[in-house]
Design a protein around this motif. Structure first.
Motif, mmCIF file in Angstrom:
data_model
loop_
_atom_site.group_PDB
_atom_site.id
_atom_site.type_symbol
_atom_site.label_atom_id
_atom_site.label_comp_id
_atom_site.label_asym_id
_atom_site.label_seq_id
_atom_site.Cartn_x
_atom_site.Cartn_y
_atom_site.Cartn_z
ATOM 1 N N ALA A 114 0.841 -1.195 0.000
ATOM 2 C CA ALA A 114 0.000 0.000 0.000
ATOM 3 C C ALA A 114 0.866 1.230 0.000
ATOM 4 O O ALA A 114 1.209 1.748 1.034
ATOM 5 C CB ALA A 114 -0.908 -0.003 1.227
ATOM 6 N N ALA A 115 1.237 1.704 -1.180
ATOM 7 C CA ALA A 115 2.181 2.809 -1.291
ATOM 8 C C ALA A 115 1.534 4.118 -0.857
ATOM 9 O O ALA A 115 1.196 4.972 -1.649
ATOM 10 C CB ALA A 115 2.690 2.911 -2.723
ATOM 11 N N GLY A 116 1.368 4.283 0.442
ATOM 12 C CA GLY A 116 0.846 5.512 0.987
ATOM 13 C C GLY A 116 -0.662 5.629 0.932
ATOM 14 O O GLY A 116 -1.201 6.673 1.267
ATOM 15 N N VAL A 117 -1.386 4.598 0.509
ATOM 16 C CA VAL A 117 -2.838 4.674 0.389
ATOM 17 C C VAL A 117 -3.512 3.908 1.519
ATOM 18 O O VAL A 117 -4.287 4.453 2.284
ATOM 19 C CB VAL A 117 -3.305 4.146 -0.982
ATOM 20 C CG1 VAL A 117 -4.812 4.170 -1.071
ATOM 21 C CG2 VAL A 117 -2.689 4.975 -2.108
ATOM 22 N N GLN A 118 -3.224 2.622 1.621
ATOM 23 C CA GLN A 118 -3.817 1.822 2.682
ATOM 24 C C GLN A 118 -3.054 2.022 3.983
ATOM 25 O O GLN A 118 -1.840 1.851 4.040
ATOM 26 C CB GLN A 118 -3.782 0.334 2.322
ATOM 27 C CG GLN A 118 -4.394 -0.543 3.413
ATOM 28 C CD GLN A 118 -3.870 -1.965 3.354
ATOM 29 O OE1 GLN A 118 -2.921 -2.246 2.641
ATOM 30 N NE2 GLN A 118 -4.487 -2.847 4.115
ATOM 31 N N GLU A 119 -3.753 2.400 5.027
ATOM 32 C CA GLU A 119 -3.147 2.540 6.345
ATOM 33 C C GLU A 119 -3.744 1.517 7.294
ATOM 34 O O GLU A 119 -4.910 1.130 7.156
ATOM 35 C CB GLU A 119 -3.365 3.947 6.906
ATOM 36 C CG GLU A 119 -2.616 5.030 6.165
ATOM 37 C CD GLU A 119 -2.769 6.392 6.835
ATOM 38 O OE1 GLU A 119 -3.324 6.447 7.959
ATOM 39 O OE2 GLU A 119 -2.341 7.398 6.252
ATOM 40 N N ILE A 120 -2.950 1.096 8.241
ATOM 41 C CA ILE A 120 -3.382 0.155 9.276
ATOM 42 C C ILE A 120 -3.302 0.872 10.610
ATOM 43 O O ILE A 120 -2.264 1.444 10.948
ATOM 44 C CB ILE A 120 -2.480 -1.092 9.303
ATOM 45 C CG1 ILE A 120 -2.501 -1.802 7.945
ATOM 46 C CG2 ILE A 120 -2.893 -2.042 10.415
ATOM 47 C CD1 ILE A 120 -1.420 -2.849 7.794
ATOM 48 N N LYS A 121 -4.389 0.862 11.360
ATOM 49 C CA LYS A 121 -4.406 1.422 12.714
ATOM 50 C C LYS A 121 -4.924 0.341 13.651
ATOM 51 O O LYS A 121 -6.100 -0.011 13.633
ATOM 52 C CB LYS A 121 -5.316 2.648 12.766
ATOM 53 C CG LYS A 121 -4.723 3.891 12.145
ATOM 54 C CD LYS A 121 -3.800 4.636 13.098
ATOM 55 C CE LYS A 121 -4.576 5.386 14.159
ATOM 56 N NZ LYS A 121 -3.692 6.210 15.019
ATOM 57 N N ASP A 122 -4.040 -0.194 14.473
ATOM 58 C CA ASP A 122 -4.412 -1.294 15.356
ATOM 59 C C ASP A 122 -5.136 -0.839 16.617
ATOM 60 O O ASP A 122 -5.776 -1.651 17.290
ATOM 61 C CB ASP A 122 -3.151 -2.084 15.757
ATOM 62 C CG ASP A 122 -2.548 -2.822 14.573
ATOM 63 O OD1 ASP A 122 -3.312 -3.303 13.724
ATOM 64 O OD2 ASP A 122 -1.310 -2.900 14.499
ATOM 65 N N CYS A 123 -5.033 0.432 16.949
ATOM 66 C CA CYS A 123 -5.729 0.987 18.112
ATOM 67 C C CYS A 123 -5.717 2.503 17.978
ATOM 68 O O CYS A 123 -4.927 3.048 17.195
ATOM 69 C CB CYS A 123 -5.051 0.541 19.414
ATOM 70 S SG CYS A 123 -3.399 1.237 19.691
ATOM 71 N N PRO A 124 -6.578 3.226 18.708
ATOM 72 C CA PRO A 124 -6.616 4.678 18.561
ATOM 73 C C PRO A 124 -5.279 5.363 18.830
ATOM 74 O O PRO A 124 -4.955 6.361 18.179
ATOM 75 C CB PRO A 124 -7.671 5.101 19.592
ATOM 76 C CG PRO A 124 -8.569 3.915 19.712
ATOM 77 C CD PRO A 124 -7.666 2.720 19.582
ATOM 78 N N ALA A 125 -4.507 4.833 19.780
ATOM 79 C CA ALA A 125 -3.224 5.453 20.117
ATOM 80 C C ALA A 125 -2.080 4.926 19.274
ATOM 81 O O ALA A 125 -0.954 5.421 19.379
ATOM 82 C CB ALA A 125 -2.909 5.221 21.597
ATOM 83 N N CYS A 126 -2.340 3.945 18.435
ATOM 84 C CA CYS A 126 -1.274 3.307 17.662
ATOM 85 C C CYS A 126 -0.855 4.167 16.463
ATOM 86 O O CYS A 126 -1.707 4.789 15.816
ATOM 87 C CB CYS A 126 -1.726 1.943 17.148
ATOM 88 S SG CYS A 126 -1.986 0.701 18.431
#
Length: 379
Positions: free
Chosen positions: A139-151
């Motif tokens: 994901a070249a800058g498009v798809q982001e992963i956020k595992d938790c609000p503070a992550c």
């Protein structure tokens, strides 16, 4: 020029002809099939037997196993023939040899601070004789992963291969060597910020750092030791349920290059406004690094891997890449004290912004120019 992978969100929408299928199907997003296909695409023109061995190890029942075995046999036969001075012949089952990939030329890099400054006009680095295929991002800058609000936000990277280091400049960056990363992993889009660190401090899991060096909430946290970073990673793992860690040195350079083999990810010459350093263009302030994300992202979507703050990686320091792992794992030693830092800082000049720049620091010592970004495996 290296081929680049489309972002996952775009790539998943393309119709891909599946081997053995008379029709096309939609490639599943973030699937094992996708990882296998992108891994194969990154090595399919390689002249390194180790790349095909890595594929066969990772995907023993994969769709490209017969082709990988045939190419591996051909390369081994060629190597055997070369050692006896005879011309090698391809296996009977291999009717057409895969063309070799063009030989890349990796970037040189001067030794970072606190070593003496080096000539920014050092000649372009030379690469190993065989070709390397660059990493390809999921994901070249498009798809982001956020595992938790503070992550921290992460970007996924697929398996692939590249040439690490250079053969021209500092001895610590020699020899340029072929690295195959056979596992998908995710790396933080930005360095850990002051705000993110303070969340860990508020939870009682991280030490309070110098307010003088950490006044801007969106600046990269600094004056942080390798040991301090381990406390943050432990806390992040606890609140997210994911196993966070520092990137290995090979993973870091793999991501920093963004699929390129030039001095900087944007080319062979410094261009103003691409990195946060004292002669890299505005905005620049001598007292502190700019907010994360102020400068352009590299082709994989990562920000500030050139300049900003030096970034801790997991590896112990070694004075060269002689005998370095070729599979991207962390290069550790018992009772390791000196750890690797990468990328240069805002206080350094353009000669320290190259993709292969590396240095060391005592893992227990805090320094005002040192920070870090986080990583985790995708399995």
């Amino acid at each position: 020029m290296w081929r680049k992978l489309l972002p996952v969100c775009l790539f998943a929408s393309l119709l891909v002809a599946w081997p053995g299928s008379p029709h096309a199907g939609v490639l599943p997003k973030d699937s094992s099939e996708q990882y296998e296909i992108t891994f194969w695409d990154s090595i399919k023109n390689s002249t390194y037997p180790g790349d095909y061995e890595a594929y066969l190890k990772a995907y023993p029942n994969g769709r490209f196993v017969p082709l990988a075995q045939a190419r591996l046999e051909r390369l081994r036969a060629a190597a055997s023939a070369a050692s006896t001075g005879q011309a090698a012949h391809p296996p009977a089952a291999q009717t057409q040899a895969a063309p070799p990939a063009p030989a890349p030329t990796p970037a040189p890099a001067p030794a970072p601070v606190p070593a003496p400054a080096k000539n920014a006009q050092a000649p372009y680095g030379t690469a190993p004789t065989a070709a390397a295929t660059p990493a390809k991002p999921a994901a070249a800058g498009v798809q982001e992963i956020k595992d938790c609000p503070a992550c921290p936000a992460l970007i996924a990277l697929n398996p692939g291969a590249f040439t690490m280091g250079n053969n021209t400049d500092d001895p610590s960056e020699k020899p340029a060597h072929h690295v195959t990363i056979g596992h998908p992993f995710a790396l933080a889009k930005y360095a850990v910020t002051v705000t993110q660190w303070r969340a860990c401090v508020s939870a009682g899991a991280c030490p309070q750092l110098s307010n003088e060096n950490n006044s801007g909430p969106n600046t990269p946290v600094r004056d942080v030791s390798w040991d301090d970073a381990q406390q943050y990673l432990k806390w992040l793992t606890k609140i997210s349920g994911k196993s966070y860690r520092l990137p290995t040195e090979a993973e870091w350079e793999y991501a920093a290059r963004g699929g390129t083999a030039t001095r900087y990810w944007w080319g062979d010459t410094m261009k103003k406004g691409n990195a946060n350093c004292k002669d890299c263009g505005d905005p620049w302030h001598p007292d502190a690094p700019a907010d994360v994300g102020t400068f352009a992202a590299n082709p994989y979507g990562f920000y500030d891997m050139n300049g900003g703050v030096w970034e801790w990686v997991s590896d112990c320091w070694h004075s060269s890449f002689k005998n370095a792992p070729a599979d991207g794992r962390s290069w550790d030693e018992p009772m390791c004290e000196a750890r690797v830092i990468r990328g240069g800082s805002w206080k350094d000049d353009a000669s320290y912004m190259l993709s292969s720049t590396r240095f060391k620091y005592d893992g227990s010592v805090r320094y005002s120019e040192n920070g870090f970004r986080v990583a985790r495996d995708m399995k």
